[in-house]
Design a protein around this motif. Structure first.
Motif, PDB file in Angstrom:
ATOM      1  N   UNK A  38       0.830  -1.201   0.000  1.00  0.00           N
ATOM      2  CA  UNK A  38       0.000   0.000   0.000  1.00  0.00           C
ATOM      3  C   UNK A  38       0.866   1.253   0.000  1.00  0.00           C
ATOM      4  N   UNK A  39       1.868   1.286   0.868  1.00  0.00           N
ATOM      5  CA  UNK A  39       2.732   2.459   0.946  1.00  0.00           C
ATOM      6  C   UNK A  39       3.586   2.624  -0.309  1.00  0.00           C
ATOM      7  N   UNK A  40       3.929   1.527  -0.971  1.00  0.00           N
ATOM      8  CA  UNK A  40       4.681   1.626  -2.216  1.00  0.00           C
ATOM      9  C   UNK A  40       3.819   2.156  -3.351  1.00  0.00           C
ATOM     10  N   UNK A  41       2.537   1.823  -3.356  1.00  0.00           N
ATOM     11  CA  UNK A  41       1.642   2.257  -4.432  1.00  0.00           C
ATOM     12  C   UNK A  41       1.044   3.635  -4.183  1.00  0.00           C
ATOM     13  N   UNK A  42       1.140   4.148  -2.993  1.00  0.00           N
ATOM     14  CA  UNK A  42       0.512   5.415  -2.634  1.00  0.00           C
ATOM     15  C   UNK A  42       0.945   6.599  -3.516  1.00  0.00           C
ATOM     16  N   UNK A  43       2.231   6.788  -3.798  1.00  0.00           N
ATOM     17  CA  UNK A  43       2.603   7.941  -4.630  1.00  0.00           C
ATOM     18  C   UNK A  43       1.986   7.886  -6.027  1.00  0.00           C
ATOM     19  N   UNK A  44       1.934   6.709  -6.628  1.00  0.00           N
ATOM     20  CA  UNK A  44       1.357   6.585  -7.957  1.00  0.00           C
ATOM     21  C   UNK A  44      -0.140   6.861  -7.933  1.00  0.00           C
ATOM     22  N   UNK A  45      -0.803   6.437  -6.876  1.00  0.00           N
ATOM     23  CA  UNK A  45      -2.238   6.686  -6.744  1.00  0.00           C
ATOM     24  C   UNK A  45      -2.516   8.178  -6.645  1.00  0.00           C
ATOM     25  N   UNK A  46      -1.706   8.882  -5.884  1.00  0.00           N
ATOM     26  CA  UNK A  46      -1.902  10.326  -5.734  1.00  0.00           C
ATOM     27  C   UNK A  46      -1.682  11.031  -7.065  1.00  0.00           C
ATOM     28  N   UNK A  47      -0.661  10.628  -7.812  1.00  0.00           N
ATOM     29  CA  UNK A  47      -0.413  11.252  -9.116  1.00  0.00           C
ATOM     30  C   UNK A  47      -1.577  11.017 -10.070  1.00  0.00           C
ATOM     31  N   UNK A  48      -2.116   9.803 -10.062  1.00  0.00           N
ATOM     32  CA  UNK A  48      -3.251   9.506 -10.926  1.00  0.00           C
ATOM     33  C   UNK A  48      -4.454  10.363 -10.537  1.00  0.00           C
ATOM     34  N   UNK A  49      -4.699  10.511  -9.247  1.00  0.00           N
ATOM     35  CA  UNK A  49      -5.833  11.314  -8.795  1.00  0.00           C
ATOM     36  C   UNK A  49      -5.661  12.789  -9.136  1.00  0.00           C
ATOM     37  N   UNK A  50      -4.421  13.259  -9.210  1.00  0.00           N
ATOM     38  CA  UNK A  50      -4.198  14.668  -9.561  1.00  0.00           C
ATOM     39  C   UNK A  50      -4.339  14.901 -11.065  1.00  0.00           C
ATOM     40  N   UNK A  51      -3.949  13.926 -11.881  1.00  0.00           N
ATOM     41  CA  UNK A  51      -3.909  14.125 -13.323  1.00  0.00           C
ATOM     42  C   UNK A  51      -5.188  13.666 -14.021  1.00  0.00           C
ATOM     43  N   UNK A  52      -5.775  12.576 -13.589  1.00  0.00           N
ATOM     44  CA  UNK A  52      -6.864  11.929 -14.328  1.00  0.00           C
ATOM     45  C   UNK A  52      -8.075  12.822 -14.597  1.00  0.00           C
ATOM     46  N   UNK A  53      -8.598  13.593 -13.623  1.00  0.00           N
ATOM     47  CA  UNK A  53      -9.776  14.412 -13.940  1.00  0.00           C
ATOM     48  C   UNK A  53      -9.515  15.468 -15.015  1.00  0.00           C
ATOM     49  N   UNK A  54      -8.306  15.993 -15.087  1.00  0.00           N
ATOM     50  CA  UNK A  54      -8.003  17.013 -16.079  1.00  0.00           C
ATOM     51  C   UNK A  54      -7.895  16.451 -17.488  1.00  0.00           C
ATOM     52  N   UNK A  55      -7.741  15.156 -17.620  1.00  0.00           N
ATOM     53  CA  UNK A  55      -7.656  14.555 -18.944  1.00  0.00           C
ATOM     54  C   UNK A  55      -8.927  14.834 -19.727  1.00  0.00           C
ATOM     55  N   UNK A  56     -10.075  14.774 -19.064  1.00  0.00           N
ATOM     56  CA  UNK A  56     -11.342  14.906 -19.770  1.00  0.00           C
ATOM     57  C   UNK A  56     -11.655  16.339 -20.181  1.00  0.00           C
ATOM     58  N   UNK A  57     -11.145  17.320 -19.472  1.00  0.00           N
ATOM     59  CA  UNK A  57     -11.476  18.704 -19.796  1.00  0.00           C
ATOM     60  C   UNK A  57     -10.380  19.412 -20.575  1.00  0.00           C
ATOM     61  N   UNK A  58      -9.181  18.855 -20.636  1.00  0.00           N
ATOM     62  CA  UNK A  58      -8.078  19.549 -21.288  1.00  0.00           C
ATOM     63  C   UNK A  58      -8.202  19.553 -22.806  1.00  0.00           C
ATOM     64  N   UNK A  59      -8.824  18.558 -23.378  1.00  0.00           N
ATOM     65  CA  UNK A  59      -8.899  18.445 -24.828  1.00  0.00           C
ATOM     66  C   UNK A  59     -10.100  19.120 -25.449  1.00  0.00           C
ATOM     67  N   UNK A  60     -11.075  19.482 -24.668  1.00  0.00           N
ATOM     68  CA  UNK A  60     -12.294  20.086 -25.186  1.00  0.00           C
ATOM     69  C   UNK A  60     -13.514  19.326 -24.703  1.00  0.00           C
TER      70      UNK A  60
END
Length: 108
Positions: A38-60
């Motif tokens: 869990x602690x090893x995967x935590x940084x990747x999870x946080x990065x995904x949560x920061x980037x993923x929502x913007x994927x849908x609105x960045x392109x139009x």
């Protein structure tokens, strides 16, 4: 939003990301591999949560843009599952987005 506010957001995001990446180095629970994973995967999870929502609105927001984004996500997921390197994945996905934009200009 002013440049100073944007800079503050970038600095705070960087500090949080670095702190979470360093957390597994200092927190080890010897007899519990599940928590260690869990602690090893935590940084990747946080990065995904920061980037993923913007994927849908960045392109139009048009149907064409949403389809382009979904196809791009599918290509990234496919290449990731095939264990390609990050550089190749980013390059191919950027080329795909560029080609979709060219098609939109010439066909639309």
């Amino acid at each position: 939003m002013s440049n100073l506010e944007v800079l503050k957001i970038i600095v705070v995001s960087a500090l949080v990301t670095v702190a979470l990446r360093l957390l597994p180095l200092f927190v080890k629970i010897p007899k519990n591999p599940i928590l260690n994973k869990f602690f090893e995967a935590l940084p990747y999870s946080v990065l995904v949560l920061m980037v993923f929502p913007d994927i849908f609105t960045s392109g139009g927001t048009s149907t064409y843009d949403v389809v382009k984004i979904l196809i791009g996500m599918a290509i990234v997921a496919f290449l990731s599952l095939k264990k390609y390197g990050l550089g190749i994945i980013v390059t191919i996905s950027l080329i795909m987005i560029f080609l979709f934009d060219l098609a939109k200009i010439y066909l639309g």
